[in-house]
Design a protein around this motif. Structure first.
Motif, PDB file in Angstrom:
ATOM      1  N   ASP A  89      38.730  15.372 -26.926  1.00  0.00           N
ATOM      2  CA  ASP A  89      37.776  15.117 -25.839  1.00  0.00           C
ATOM      3  C   ASP A  89      37.383  16.457 -25.248  1.00  0.00           C
ATOM      4  OD1 ASP A  89      36.228  13.969 -23.839  1.00  0.00           O
ATOM      5  OD2 ASP A  89      37.935  13.657 -22.499  1.00  0.00           O
ATOM      6  N   VAL A  90      36.084  16.744 -25.182  1.00  0.00           N
ATOM      7  CA  VAL A  90      35.619  18.005 -24.618  1.00  0.00           C
ATOM      8  C   VAL A  90      34.639  17.718 -23.491  1.00  0.00           C
ATOM      9  CG1 VAL A  90      33.792  18.210 -26.386  1.00  0.00           C
ATOM     10  CG2 VAL A  90      34.578  20.248 -25.144  1.00  0.00           C
ATOM     11  N   GLN A  91      34.826  18.404 -22.366  1.00  0.00           N
ATOM     12  CA  GLN A  91      33.998  18.179 -21.181  1.00  0.00           C
ATOM     13  C   GLN A  91      33.675  19.506 -20.505  1.00  0.00           C
ATOM     14  OE1 GLN A  91      32.781  15.272 -20.232  1.00  0.00           O
ATOM     15  NE2 GLN A  91      33.959  13.961 -21.631  1.00  0.00           N
ATOM     16  N   LEU A  92      32.498  19.569 -19.874  1.00  0.00           N
ATOM     17  CA  LEU A  92      32.132  20.700 -19.037  1.00  0.00           C
ATOM     18  C   LEU A  92      32.393  20.349 -17.582  1.00  0.00           C
ATOM     19  CD1 LEU A  92      28.718  21.768 -20.644  1.00  0.00           C
ATOM     20  CD2 LEU A  92      31.000  22.699 -21.093  1.00  0.00           C
ATOM     21  N   VAL A  93      32.784  21.341 -16.814  1.00  0.00           N
ATOM     22  CA  VAL A  93      33.015  21.160 -15.378  1.00  0.00           C
ATOM     23  C   VAL A  93      31.906  21.891 -14.629  1.00  0.00           C
ATOM     24  CG1 VAL A  93      34.585  21.536 -13.441  1.00  0.00           C
ATOM     25  CG2 VAL A  93      35.505  21.006 -15.729  1.00  0.00           C
ATOM     26  N   HIS A  94      31.185  21.147 -13.770  1.00  0.00           N
ATOM     27  CA  HIS A  94      30.092  21.722 -12.991  1.00  0.00           C
ATOM     28  C   HIS A  94      30.555  21.998 -11.562  1.00  0.00           C
ATOM     29  CE1 HIS A  94      26.767  20.653 -15.935  1.00  0.00           C
ATOM     30  NE2 HIS A  94      27.829  20.027 -16.424  1.00  0.00           N
ATOM     31  N   GLU A  95      29.801  22.819 -10.852  1.00  0.00           N
ATOM     32  CA  GLU A  95      30.231  23.264  -9.528  1.00  0.00           C
ATOM     33  C   GLU A  95      30.337  22.130  -8.520  1.00  0.00           C
ATOM     34  OE1 GLU A  95      27.448  26.099  -8.024  1.00  0.00           O
ATOM     35  OE2 GLU A  95      25.688  24.904  -8.547  1.00  0.00           O
ATOM     36  N   ASN A  96      29.626  21.026  -8.712  1.00  0.00           N
ATOM     37  CA  ASN A  96      29.707  19.909  -7.771  1.00  0.00           C
ATOM     38  C   ASN A  96      30.667  18.807  -8.223  1.00  0.00           C
ATOM     39  OD1 ASN A  96      27.810  21.191  -6.140  1.00  0.00           O
ATOM     40  ND2 ASN A  96      26.080  20.147  -7.104  1.00  0.00           N
ATOM     41  N   ASP A  97      31.340  18.998  -9.346  1.00  0.00           N
ATOM     42  CA  ASP A  97      32.303  18.004  -9.832  1.00  0.00           C
ATOM     43  C   ASP A  97      33.575  18.029  -8.995  1.00  0.00           C
ATOM     44  OD1 ASP A  97      30.450  17.660 -11.801  1.00  0.00           O
ATOM     45  OD2 ASP A  97      31.737  18.329 -13.454  1.00  0.00           O
ATOM     46  N   TYR A 131      36.897  22.081 -20.540  1.00  0.00           N
ATOM     47  CA  TYR A 131      38.194  21.887 -21.192  1.00  0.00           C
ATOM     48  C   TYR A 131      38.012  21.022 -22.435  1.00  0.00           C
ATOM     49  CZ  TYR A 131      38.010  17.384 -18.678  1.00  0.00           C
ATOM     50  OH  TYR A 131      37.614  16.163 -18.180  1.00  0.00           O
ATOM     51  N   CYS A 132      38.940  21.177 -23.362  1.00  0.00           N
ATOM     52  CA  CYS A 132      38.981  20.333 -24.557  1.00  0.00           C
ATOM     53  C   CYS A 132      40.425  19.907 -24.769  1.00  0.00           C
ATOM     54  CB  CYS A 132      38.460  21.074 -25.784  1.00  0.00           C
ATOM     55  SG  CYS A 132      38.451  20.040 -27.287  1.00  0.00           S
ATOM     56  N   ILE A 133      40.633  18.624 -24.984  1.00  0.00           N
ATOM     57  CA  ILE A 133      41.966  18.069 -25.216  1.00  0.00           C
ATOM     58  C   ILE A 133      42.045  17.580 -26.660  1.00  0.00           C
ATOM     59  CG2 ILE A 133      43.712  16.430 -24.426  1.00  0.00           C
ATOM     60  CD1 ILE A 133      42.083  16.131 -21.829  1.00  0.00           C
ATOM     61  N   ALA A 134      42.998  18.103 -27.420  1.00  0.00           N
ATOM     62  CA  ALA A 134      43.223  17.673 -28.796  1.00  0.00           C
ATOM     63  C   ALA A 134      44.449  16.765 -28.834  1.00  0.00           C
ATOM     64  CB  ALA A 134      43.429  18.877 -29.708  1.00  0.00           C
ATOM     65  N   TYR A 135      44.301  15.608 -29.491  1.00  0.00           N
ATOM     66  CA  TYR A 135      45.382  14.629 -29.533  1.00  0.00           C
ATOM     67  C   TYR A 135      45.997  14.572 -30.935  1.00  0.00           C
ATOM     68  CZ  TYR A 135      43.108  13.095 -25.226  1.00  0.00           C
ATOM     69  OH  TYR A 135      42.554  13.057 -23.977  1.00  0.00           O
ATOM     70  N   LYS A 136      47.322  14.685 -30.971  1.00  0.00           N
ATOM     71  CA  LYS A 136      48.060  14.630 -32.227  1.00  0.00           C
ATOM     72  C   LYS A 136      49.277  13.722 -32.046  1.00  0.00           C
ATOM     73  CE  LYS A 136      50.139  17.628 -35.750  1.00  0.00           C
ATOM     74  NZ  LYS A 136      50.448  19.042 -36.128  1.00  0.00           N
ATOM     75  N   GLU A 137      49.416  12.778 -32.950  1.00  0.00           N
ATOM     76  CA  GLU A 137      50.490  11.797 -32.847  1.00  0.00           C
ATOM     77  C   GLU A 137      51.850  12.481 -32.835  1.00  0.00           C
ATOM     78  OE1 GLU A 137      51.942   7.675 -35.067  1.00  0.00           O
ATOM     79  OE2 GLU A 137      50.301   8.870 -35.892  1.00  0.00           O
ATOM     80  N   GLY A 138      52.686  12.083 -31.862  1.00  0.00           N
ATOM     81  CA  GLY A 138      54.023  12.637 -31.750  1.00  0.00           C
ATOM     82  C   GLY A 138      54.113  13.892 -30.916  1.00  0.00           C
ATOM     83  N   PHE A 139      52.969  14.376 -30.389  1.00  0.00           N
ATOM     84  CA  PHE A 139      52.946  15.599 -29.606  1.00  0.00           C
ATOM     85  C   PHE A 139      52.208  15.359 -28.290  1.00  0.00           C
ATOM     86  CE2 PHE A 139      53.438  16.940 -33.956  1.00  0.00           C
ATOM     87  CZ  PHE A 139      54.309  18.013 -33.893  1.00  0.00           C
ATOM     88  N   ASN A 140      52.557  16.164 -27.289  1.00  0.00           N
ATOM     89  CA  ASN A 140      51.801  16.121 -26.044  1.00  0.00           C
ATOM     90  C   ASN A 140      50.389  16.638 -26.309  1.00  0.00           C
ATOM     91  OD1 ASN A 140      53.923  15.233 -24.293  1.00  0.00           O
ATOM     92  ND2 ASN A 140      54.804  17.286 -24.400  1.00  0.00           N
ATOM     93  N   PRO A 141      49.398  16.111 -25.592  1.00  0.00           N
ATOM     94  CA  PRO A 141      48.024  16.593 -25.790  1.00  0.00           C
ATOM     95  C   PRO A 141      47.948  18.108 -25.593  1.00  0.00           C
ATOM     96  CG  PRO A 141      48.030  14.626 -24.424  1.00  0.00           C
ATOM     97  CD  PRO A 141      49.463  15.044 -24.563  1.00  0.00           C
TER      98      PRO A 141
END
Length: 309
Positions: A89-97, A131-141
């Motif tokens: 999951d990849v997301q951009l953070v804007h100044e008003n978020d 930020y980008c979160i990579a998910y792998k089975e058996g591991f913390n994101p």
């Protein structure tokens, strides 16, 4: 293009990439390359199994220097082929978020990032991070969190179209950059962009090991100063080049700490799946170029670790 010219690129076809595809690549994304630069680029692409037609790898040339760059699509495909892949999951953070995060400590003592809140409305304002979160089975994101300032230098890049892309399509490029870093770390995808000098000529350039000062480098004298033959013998230049390239492979495996036949086989299977039992000289050149990048990464990581002590 004549049949003779077409046959020149026959050895660079791999996977679903046909000989005619290689010609098309030469006439489109490879048109800025001279002949030896293009052959080296295709050797690296073949060794990595990265398809230029699918935007997984591409060459850029500036001031007669070739830079080979891996696209985010290549990292996504390699991650999907890895055991335990569960997406990203990849997301951009804007100044008003509204954005909050914290770190948690896992049972093994390592830390991982937790996103507590990320909500937004409109107008969101300018992008300040992501930020980008990579998910792998058996591991913390595995999460990569970056501020805009960390990638601003790409807008001043002197490599090909990089400056234009980062200036005109900043949001997309920023997301791709974070995705690449997250997948690369989470799934141990050791592929890096590489800039190589052009040595001219129409043939694949002779492989030249990268020269770096290091205490544990394997001496090359044994492979360079071979005993003189008392009687002249006829040596096939192609066979001789392959023989020397294989010696370079052996030396680089030692630098990587890989000393068993099984370890070498596993390394080749993972990083050069099209290598085969009887690789051509261009196949070996591509693998050696990748091994140089891997060695550089090891050294960079070791330097980072030393700086933390």
């Amino acid at each position: 293009m004549s049949n003779n010219q077409l046959s020149v690129y026959q050895s660079f076809a791999f996977g679903e990439l046909t000989q005619q595809d290689v010609v098309t690549i030469r006439e489109t994304i490879g048109k800025q390359c001279d002949e030896s630069q293009f052959k080296l680029f295709m050797s690296i692409a073949k060794a990595a199994g990265a398809n230029p037609v699918m935007n997984e790898i591409y060459p850029t040339v500036r001031q007669n220097q070739l830079t080979v760059q891996f696209g985010v699509d290549f990292f996504v495909r390699k991650a999907k082929e890895s055991d335990g892949y569960k997406g990203y999951d990849v997301q951009l953070v804007h100044e008003n978020d509204e954005f909050k995060m914290h770190q948690e400590k896992a049972e093994d003592g390592s830390y991982f990032v937790v996103i507590d809140e990320h909500s937004w409305g409109f107008p969101r304002g300018k992008v300040i991070g992501g930020y980008c979160i990579a998910y792998k089975e058996g591991f913390n994101p595995f999460t990569v969190v970056m501020e805009v300032e960390e990638v601003e230098h790409f807008k001043r890049s002197q490599i090909g179209m990089q400056k234009t892309m980062w200036t005109n399509y900043f949001n997309d490029m920023f997301k791709k950059h974070m995705t690449r870093r997250a997948l690369k770390a989470a799934f141990n995808l050791n592929f890096d962009d590489e800039t190589v000098e052009n040595n001219g000529g129409d043939n694949i350039p002779e492989y030249q090991p990268q020269q770096r000062e290091r205490k544990d480098i394997t001496p090359q004298q044994d492979t360079i100063q071979e005993p003189q033959q008392q009687e002249p013998e006829v040596i096939d230049p192609e066979v001789d080049k392959i023989k020397q390239a294989r010696k370079d492979m052996s030396s680089k495996f030692k630098q990587l700490g890989i000393t068993t036949k099984q370890g070498m086989s596993d390394y080749i299977a993972k990083n050069a799946p099209n290598f085969g039992d009887n690789p051509s000289y261009s196949d070996i050149v591509g693998l050696l170029s990748y091994m140089d990048m891997d060695i550089e990464m090891q050294e960079a990581n070791a330097t980072d670790d030393d700086s933390l002590e």
